[in-house]
Design an enzyme around this catalytic site. Structure first.
Site, short mmCIF file in Angstrom:
data_model
loop_
_atom_site.label_atom_id
_atom_site.label_comp_id
_atom_site.label_asym_id
_atom_site.label_seq_id
_atom_site.Cartn_x
_atom_site.Cartn_y
_atom_site.Cartn_z
N ASN A 9 0.87 -1.17 0.00
CA ASN A 9 0.00 0.00 0.00
C ASN A 9 0.91 1.22 0.00
O ASN A 9 1.50 1.56 1.02
CB ASN A 9 -0.89 -0.03 1.25
CG ASN A 9 -1.74 1.22 1.38
OD1 ASN A 9 -1.77 2.06 0.48
ND2 ASN A 9 -2.41 1.36 2.51
N TRP A 10 1.01 1.85 -1.16
CA TRP A 10 1.96 2.97 -1.29
C TRP A 10 1.41 4.24 -0.64
O TRP A 10 2.13 5.23 -0.53
CB TRP A 10 2.28 3.23 -2.77
CG TRP A 10 2.98 2.11 -3.47
CD1 TRP A 10 3.31 0.88 -2.96
CD2 TRP A 10 3.44 2.10 -4.84
NE1 TRP A 10 3.95 0.11 -3.91
CE2 TRP A 10 4.04 0.84 -5.07
CE3 TRP A 10 3.41 3.04 -5.87
CZ2 TRP A 10 4.60 0.49 -6.31
CZ3 TRP A 10 3.97 2.69 -7.10
CH2 TRP A 10 4.56 1.44 -7.31
N LYS A 11 0.15 4.23 -0.26
CA LYS A 11 -0.49 5.41 0.35
C LYS A 11 -0.28 6.64 -0.55
O LYS A 11 -0.22 6.49 -1.76
CB LYS A 11 0.02 5.61 1.79
CG LYS A 11 -0.15 4.32 2.62
CD LYS A 11 0.02 4.51 4.08
CE LYS A 11 -0.19 3.17 4.80
NZ LYS A 11 -0.07 3.28 6.25
N HIS A 95 -9.51 1.13 5.01
CA HIS A 95 -8.22 1.31 5.70
C HIS A 95 -8.42 2.25 6.90
O HIS A 95 -9.22 3.19 6.82
CB HIS A 95 -7.19 1.88 4.73
CG HIS A 95 -5.80 1.84 5.28
ND1 HIS A 95 -5.35 2.78 6.19
CD2 HIS A 95 -4.79 0.96 5.10
CE1 HIS A 95 -4.11 2.47 6.53
NE2 HIS A 95 -3.74 1.37 5.88
N GLU A 97 -6.79 4.64 7.93
CA GLU A 97 -6.58 6.07 7.62
C GLU A 97 -7.82 6.66 6.96
O GLU A 97 -8.13 7.83 7.16
CB GLU A 97 -5.32 6.23 6.75
CG GLU A 97 -4.06 5.99 7.58
CD GLU A 97 -2.88 5.41 6.83
OE1 GLU A 97 -2.88 5.40 5.58
OE2 GLU A 97 -1.93 4.93 7.50
N GLU A 167 -5.00 -4.78 10.71
CA GLU A 167 -3.96 -3.78 10.89
C GLU A 167 -4.21 -3.02 12.20
O GLU A 167 -5.00 -2.07 12.22
CB GLU A 167 -3.98 -2.78 9.73
CG GLU A 167 -3.74 -3.40 8.38
CD GLU A 167 -3.23 -2.38 7.37
OE1 GLU A 167 -2.13 -2.59 6.85
OE2 GLU A 167 -3.91 -1.36 7.13
N GLY A 173 2.83 2.51 10.85
CA GLY A 173 3.77 3.63 10.68
C GLY A 173 4.52 4.00 11.95
O GLY A 173 5.18 5.02 12.01
N SER A 212 3.77 -1.91 10.31
CA SER A 212 5.23 -1.95 10.46
C SER A 212 5.85 -3.30 10.08
O SER A 212 6.79 -3.76 10.72
CB SER A 212 5.65 -1.55 11.89
OG SER A 212 5.22 -0.23 12.16
N GLY A 233 2.97 -1.04 4.29
CA GLY A 233 2.98 0.39 3.97
C GLY A 233 4.39 0.84 3.65
O GLY A 233 4.90 0.59 2.55
N GLY A 234 5.03 1.50 4.61
CA GLY A 234 6.34 2.12 4.40
C GLY A 234 7.36 1.23 3.69
O GLY A 234 8.04 1.68 2.75
#
Ligand code: 13P
Length: 249
Positions: A9-11, A95, A97, A167, A173, A212, A233-234
């Site tokens: 997930n590149w956000k 998600h 977010e 998640e 993050g 993470s 993610g990251g």
């Protein structure tokens, strides 16, 4: 046997040129991997560019969200049919977010899930508890009600097409990962809840962990019996990290 699935997930990251660079390296290094199934979810603006570069590889394209209507006066929104025309296969829905910054409720997520399925997109439905909910012993209540609410009015056939992603919000993050045992406990709870509602098909549902996940903690998480992949993610923005996660299956 359920499928192991690693999704990136590149956000809200990656210009088109950065996306091209990243995806070219991924295709080179993991483009032919069949197990796990690999998905990348770039921002909307890069979907077409990334799709062209993925052609001929085994990596699938996913979007990070969609609106629960096919067309109309919804300024700024993107519909499932638009995503399908550019070759998108998967869509992340609900998600944390989206839930937190854009006030998405289980009801809204459920409407999106239904329209995604009707349209032919495969949803990755996210659930997760906040830190204070975990600390006050409410994890199962919160996750149970998100599962029930986000996956309302579906049947076992629908469930065959859905990926669930657990998640924990406190792990997203933050560099704080749930331990493999903590994650397994919740994954097993989710599978039990799906079993109560949908029967044996629950054993076929891929339940990903997210929060993470990195190259050096992926193997421990993925070795748990009910953890069937990761939503990253990251670390999905870094070729070496994402490749390491994919190769740790
Ligand atoms: P991080 O891997 O950056 O913690 O993000 C997880 C996530 O939210 C994936 O959807």
């Amino acid at each position: 046997m359920r499928k192991m699935i690693i999704a990136g997930n590149w956000k809200m990251n990656m210009t088109n040129s950065e996306s091209s660079e990243l995806v070219k390296s991924l295709v080179e290094q993991i483009g032919q991997v069949e197990n796990p199934l690999v998905i990348v979810c770039p921002p909307y603006t890069a979907l077409s560019v990334v799709k062209k570069l993925l052609d001929g590889s085994n990596i699938f394209l996913g979007a990070q969200n969609m609106y629960a209507e096919q067309s109309g006066a919804y300024t700024g929104e993107i519909s499932p049919s638009m995503l399908l025309t550019i070759g998108t296969t998967y869509v992340i829905l609900g998600h944390s977010e989206r839930r937190e910054y854009f006030s998405e409720t289980d009801r809204m997520v459920s409407a999106k899930v239904k329209l995604a399925l009707e349209s032919g997109l495969l949803p990755i439905v996210c659930v997760g508890e906040k830190l204070d909910e975990r600390e006050s012993g409410k994890t199962e209540d919160v996750i149970g009600s998100q599962i029930d609410g986000s996956l309302a009015d579906l049947d076992a056939d629908d469930m065959k097409k859905i990926i669930v992603a657990y998640e924990p919000i406190w792990a997203i993050g933050t560099g704080k990962t749930a331990t493999p045992e903590m994650a397994q406990e919740v994954h097993s709870f989710i599978r039990g809840r799906l079993k109560d509602r949908f029967g044996d098909i629950a054993d076929e549902v891929t339940i990903q962990y997210g929060g993470s996940v990195k190259g050096d903690n992926a193997a421990g998480l993925l070795s748990q019996p009910d953890i069937d992949g990761a939503l990253v993610g990251g670390a999905s923005l870094k070729v070496d990290q994402f490749v390491k996660i994919v190769n740790s299956v």
